[in-house]
Structure formats: C-alpha cells, structure tokens
Design an enzyme around this catalytic site. Structure first.
Site, mmCIF file in Angstrom:
data_model
loop_
_atom_site.group_PDB
_atom_site.id
_atom_site.type_symbol
_atom_site.label_atom_id
_atom_site.label_comp_id
_atom_site.label_asym_id
_atom_site.label_seq_id
_atom_site.Cartn_x
_atom_site.Cartn_y
_atom_site.Cartn_z
ATOM 1 N N HIS A 32 -27.069 -5.122 -7.939
ATOM 2 C CA HIS A 32 -27.564 -3.798 -7.555
ATOM 3 C C HIS A 32 -27.999 -3.104 -8.843
ATOM 4 O O HIS A 32 -27.149 -2.629 -9.608
ATOM 5 C CB HIS A 32 -26.467 -2.981 -6.868
ATOM 6 C CG HIS A 32 -25.891 -3.622 -5.656
ATOM 7 N ND1 HIS A 32 -26.303 -3.306 -4.376
ATOM 8 C CD2 HIS A 32 -24.922 -4.572 -5.516
ATOM 9 C CE1 HIS A 32 -25.611 -4.030 -3.504
ATOM 10 N NE2 HIS A 32 -24.763 -4.803 -4.175
ATOM 11 N N PHE A 33 -29.289 -3.068 -9.107
ATOM 12 C CA PHE A 33 -29.788 -2.488 -10.356
ATOM 13 C C PHE A 33 -30.210 -1.022 -10.196
ATOM 14 O O PHE A 33 -30.695 -0.417 -11.130
ATOM 15 C CB PHE A 33 -30.928 -3.336 -10.914
ATOM 16 C CG PHE A 33 -30.470 -4.596 -11.613
ATOM 17 C CD1 PHE A 33 -29.124 -4.894 -11.773
ATOM 18 C CD2 PHE A 33 -31.402 -5.495 -12.118
ATOM 19 C CE1 PHE A 33 -28.707 -6.054 -12.429
ATOM 20 C CE2 PHE A 33 -30.995 -6.651 -12.784
ATOM 21 C CZ PHE A 33 -29.652 -6.929 -12.927
ATOM 22 N N ARG A 34 -30.037 -0.469 -8.977
ATOM 23 C CA ARG A 34 -30.079 0.973 -8.721
ATOM 24 C C ARG A 34 -31.456 1.627 -8.800
ATOM 25 O O ARG A 34 -31.534 2.855 -8.755
ATOM 26 C CB ARG A 34 -29.117 1.701 -9.679
ATOM 27 C CG ARG A 34 -27.676 1.234 -9.645
ATOM 28 C CD ARG A 34 -27.109 1.274 -8.261
ATOM 29 N NE ARG A 34 -25.656 1.082 -8.233
ATOM 30 C CZ ARG A 34 -24.979 0.756 -7.143
ATOM 31 N NH1 ARG A 34 -25.614 0.567 -5.992
ATOM 32 N NH2 ARG A 34 -23.667 0.624 -7.172
ATOM 33 N N ASN A 75 -30.156 -1.706 -0.966
ATOM 34 C CA ASN A 75 -29.570 -0.376 -0.711
ATOM 35 C C ASN A 75 -29.844 0.594 -1.860
ATOM 36 O O ASN A 75 -28.939 1.152 -2.474
ATOM 37 C CB ASN A 75 -28.072 -0.469 -0.418
ATOM 38 C CG ASN A 75 -27.287 -1.226 -1.479
ATOM 39 O OD1 ASN A 75 -27.820 -2.098 -2.155
ATOM 40 N ND2 ASN A 75 -26.018 -0.911 -1.607
ATOM 41 N N HIS A 135 -22.942 -8.916 3.888
ATOM 42 C CA HIS A 135 -21.681 -8.274 3.520
ATOM 43 C C HIS A 135 -20.861 -8.200 4.806
ATOM 44 O O HIS A 135 -21.253 -7.520 5.755
ATOM 45 C CB HIS A 135 -21.979 -6.877 2.970
ATOM 46 C CG HIS A 135 -20.762 -6.064 2.647
ATOM 47 N ND1 HIS A 135 -20.665 -5.330 1.488
ATOM 48 C CD2 HIS A 135 -19.601 -5.841 3.311
ATOM 49 C CE1 HIS A 135 -19.507 -4.692 1.462
ATOM 50 N NE2 HIS A 135 -18.846 -4.994 2.555
ATOM 51 N N HIS A 158 -19.790 -12.490 -1.371
ATOM 52 C CA HIS A 158 -18.523 -12.041 -1.967
ATOM 53 C C HIS A 158 -17.280 -12.230 -1.091
ATOM 54 O O HIS A 158 -16.652 -11.263 -0.661
ATOM 55 C CB HIS A 158 -18.618 -10.597 -2.460
ATOM 56 C CG HIS A 158 -19.288 -9.602 -1.559
ATOM 57 N ND1 HIS A 158 -19.047 -9.505 -0.215
ATOM 58 C CD2 HIS A 158 -20.172 -8.607 -1.846
ATOM 59 C CE1 HIS A 158 -19.756 -8.521 0.294
ATOM 60 N NE2 HIS A 158 -20.454 -7.965 -0.676
ATOM 61 N N ASP A 167 -22.277 -9.428 -7.955
ATOM 62 C CA ASP A 167 -22.321 -8.167 -7.212
ATOM 63 C C ASP A 167 -22.333 -6.990 -8.192
ATOM 64 O O ASP A 167 -21.704 -5.950 -7.954
ATOM 65 C CB ASP A 167 -21.160 -8.050 -6.226
ATOM 66 C CG ASP A 167 -21.350 -6.940 -5.197
ATOM 67 O OD1 ASP A 167 -22.487 -6.446 -5.066
ATOM 68 O OD2 ASP A 167 -20.365 -6.559 -4.544
ATOM 69 N N HIS A 189 -21.765 2.274 -11.583
ATOM 70 C CA HIS A 189 -21.615 3.698 -11.307
ATOM 71 C C HIS A 189 -21.191 4.358 -12.618
ATOM 72 O O HIS A 189 -20.655 3.700 -13.516
ATOM 73 C CB HIS A 189 -20.546 3.959 -10.244
ATOM 74 C CG HIS A 189 -20.814 3.314 -8.922
ATOM 75 N ND1 HIS A 189 -21.725 3.814 -8.025
ATOM 76 C CD2 HIS A 189 -20.287 2.204 -8.347
ATOM 77 C CE1 HIS A 189 -21.746 3.050 -6.946
ATOM 78 N NE2 HIS A 189 -20.887 2.062 -7.119
#
Length: 445
Positions: free
Chosen positions: A61-63, A93, A177, A235, A309, A313
């Site tokens: 997740h590289f945002r 996401n 997931h 995961h 994963d 944050h």
C-alpha cells in the site's frame, strides 16, 4: 546503462547455489557463465556475496493518490529498492479507490513518472463494479483484489451474490483479505463495552480473531472450488487456516494459493506489550503457536509466497487510542534482511527464501521475464552480504513515515546492490537519482 559484469557471485536461483559471473547488457541478463571477460563492461566484484533475483512483493500500500502524507509511490518504491524489492503490486484502497479502468490507468501514469521499482496494481472489486471487472483485460494488471474483511479505506465486499458473480466472471487471479466482518463487529462491541475506545492493544488478536479469519477464508475457498476461480488468500495469520491449502501438486497446477507476510512470521502477541499499536495489523499478529504453524506451512509449501503488506501510517496516527489507531506498518525496506535473519537462525534456506519471494510471485501472477536469474530475463538483481551486521535506526529508515517496527533490531545481513532492469538503482546505502522502472507485463493466454 551499458554493460555490467558481476564477477564471482554466489547465485541463488531455482533451488541451487553456484558461483558464476553474470553479464548485463542494457535491461537484460545476456550471459551467465564462469570466467566471463568483457573489456567494455563495468565490473563489480561480488566475491563472497550472494546474488538473488529481484524480489517481487505482491501486496503493498504505497498510499498514492489521496493518502500521500503517509507515503507515496516515489518514497516507498525507493525504500523497496533499498530492501532488494524490484517489483511491487499495489493495492486499490487509495483515494480515490482503484475500482474503474480509468482510475487504474491513472495510477499507472503516476507510477511511470515516479516509481523506482517495477510496478503493477490490483483492481478493486466492490459490491457494484462487476461490469468494470468484466471489461478489464486479463493482462492489464496484477489481478483483482477483494476486501472480504474491512480495512483501511473501507472497501468491504459483503454481498454474497456479487462475490460469486465476480468469482465466475474473471480469469484473473482474485486475491482477498479474508476476515469475517460479523465476528469482528461482535467482538469489538464486547471489548468497547468493557474499555470504551481505549481498548488495550493486547486484545486486538481476540477482536480480529482466528475464528474470524478461518470463517472468511474457508468460505471463500469453498466458493472458489465451486466456481473454479483462481483464488489467492493474502496474509494468512492463523495456524488453523494453513490446513485449507495443498502441497501435493506444483504451484503451476494450484487453483487456490496462499501468502504469509513478514510480520506474521516475525512477531507474536507477546510483542504487543513493547511494540503496542506499531504492530497493529489486519489480520492481527496472533500467538506464537500460530506463528509456528505458519512457518511449518511455508516450509512444506502449503503457503506459496512471502510478502510485506507494506502499509505506512504516521507515528501520530499510530499513537491514537485503539479504535482510532490505523492498522498497518512499513516493511519493504526490511523484509529481506528479516528473512535473511531467519536463514541465519535456521528455519529458512536461501533457496526457499528465493522461491517464496522471487520465483513464486512471478509464477503465480504469470509475470513476464522476471523473478529468476536467467539469460534473456530482465536484470532485476540483488546482491546481499550475509556477514554485514547493521542496526535499524531512524537515520537509515527510507520510509516517508520515518519509522519501522524493526527499529533497534540488529540484522546480520545487508543488501549492498540492487539492479532494476539493468540499472544500478541502489549501492551501499546510496540511491541513484535515475529511475529505470517499467510496468510489469504478463504471460496470460
């Protein structure tokens, strides 16, 4: 880029370790042999070090877009390269979510302009975008991602009729997931009644419980068997789930596969007292017994892939009370050193590490000319020094968020060089300013 001659490397590839030279010309490996000579090539003497295929991380997740205060494609792919990861598959996401073909191509455009590592993306399935999934070309991206349990971004898919239609209407790998939302909601309500929002973090694996994981994954696997879908469970975190998977046929023949992540192989619930919300993930880090069962299944090939994963944050966000502290943490820079530590400790061979982090992701997602050290393949390569102790500190963390759950850990092995498509992207702690990443392509008939 020119020609590069790597001399005297211990190459780890296809269940063998052998000393050899390797010649790169432009983006490709052109020769693997003993005593190669090339007067025009730049020479790197790798004596005593080990050469691995570039790692392929199937879940990050590289945002970007929308959450770039946590990380972005440039910052996190750069950190990945420092950790020997040369290709990644990013999750849907973000804000906006990657749930239309238009938004998918916009992400590819962003990555083309900023990524230091090779890239692809998973297309998000929702309760109402089946027609977009039907229109998606099977070679357009890594595959389809379904959140069958809620996580960052709230992309929960909970309409069982829609889920079955998705399973029946794509030939791509469906990755999921798996956590049962009803179970989690009930558990969370019970603990909120006792503690309010400030639930002690030690209860996280009881809220997002082994039961929640097994209910969801077993149900999804049953649906995959019913529909014939190609299904990959992201995961795994529990021992009980490992019995849902096979090891009696080769990976290429499996219709249902599984992944385990670094944090579930490294941490256990005993670490919550010290690490707190820094190791709050969904699914949760569970017991030492679960961790042991995950290792057992990884080594006997019920689990096919090791991934990260990676989900950064900020420390400020992670410092919130339990119900407000987001789940996830940064891992791409330290995944390979962590698994090399497990090589030193005994359970993991170098050959098995390369199989699970390089070969199998390439096979599972049918990635073209990557994941192996072979003539004619892209020169995605990693040199590691197995006897190079170093400690993770704030000063050497490359993540935009500036922290790591491994901070303070001293690893025994270090990535010294990373090549991306023949370009030396990382060398002895220094990054090349040049980007030579490419969009991943696939061999799907």
């Amino acid at each position: 880029m020119g020609r590069v001659l790597i001399k005297n490397a211990n190459i780890v590839n296809e269940n063998k370790i052998f000393e050899s030279d390797i010649l790169l010309d432009g983006e490709f490996i052109v020769k693997i042999d003993e005593a190669i000579r090339d007067s025009e090539a730049k020479v790197i003497d790798a004596r005593g070090r080990y050469l691995l295929p570039g790692l392929i991380d199937d879940q990050v997740h590289f945002r970007e877009p929308g959450l770039t205060h946590k990380g972005d494609i440039a910052s996190e792919s750069r950190a990945a390269v420092a950790g020997g990861i040369t290709s990644f598959m990013e999750q849907p996401n973000t804000i906006p979510q990657t749930t239309t073909i238009k938004k998918l191509e916009e992400k590819f455009e962003r990555a083309a302009a900023s990524s230091f590592a090779n890239y692809s993306f998973l297309f998000g399935g929702t309760n109402d975008n089946l027609e977009e999934i039907k229109r998606l070309d099977r070679n357009a991206c890594s595959g389809i991602k379904l959140f069958l349990g809620s996580s960052t971004g709230n992309m929960l898919v909970d309409d069982e009729v829609v889920i079955e239609k998705i399973f029946r209407n794509t030939e791509m790998v469906i990755s999921a997931h798996c956590e049962d939302e009803t179970t989690i909601t009930r558990n969370l309500a019970n603990y909120k009644a006792k503690f309010g929002d400030d639930i002690p973090i030690k209860y996280h694996p009881l809220i997002r419980s082994a039961e929640a994981c097994y209910l969801s994954s077993s149900k999804a696997i049953a649906l995959a068997k019913k529909t014939g879908a190609r299904f990959h469970v992201f995961h795994l975190s529990t021992g009980i789930e490992t019995d849902l998977f096979r090891n009696d046929i080769p990976l290429e023949q499996k219709k249902i596969t599984a992944e385990v992540c670094i944090h579930h192989l490294w941490f256990s619930d005993a670490d919550y007292d010290i690490k707190g919300t820094l190791i709050k993930w969904n699914p949760a880090v569970k017991t030492a017994g679960d961790r042991s069962k995950l290792w057992e299944a990884l080594l006997d090939d019920r689990i096919d892939v090791i991934a990260t994963d990676h989900a950064p944050h900020t420390l400020q966000e992670k410092g919130n009370v339990y119900t407000q502290a987001p789940s996830g943490g940064p891992l791409v820079q330290h995944a390979l050193p962590a698994m090399l530590q497990k090589y030193h400790d005994g359970p993991l061979s170098l050959e098995k590490l390369v199989e699970k982090m390089c070969h199998n992701p390439a096979k599972l997602f049918q990635i073209k000319k990557r994941g192996f050290v072979r003539e004619g393949y892209y020169a995605d390569l990693v040199l590691v020094d197995l006897d190079y102790p170093w400690k993770v500190t704030k000063g050497n963390i490359a993540y935009k968020c500036g922290w790591s759950p491994f901070e303070g850990i001293e690893f025994k092995s270090k990535v010294t060089h990373t090549f991306v498509n023949g370009h030396l992207a990382y060398e002895e702690g220094k990054f090349s300013a040049q980007r030579n990443a490419k969009r991943l392509t696939f061999n799907r008939p």
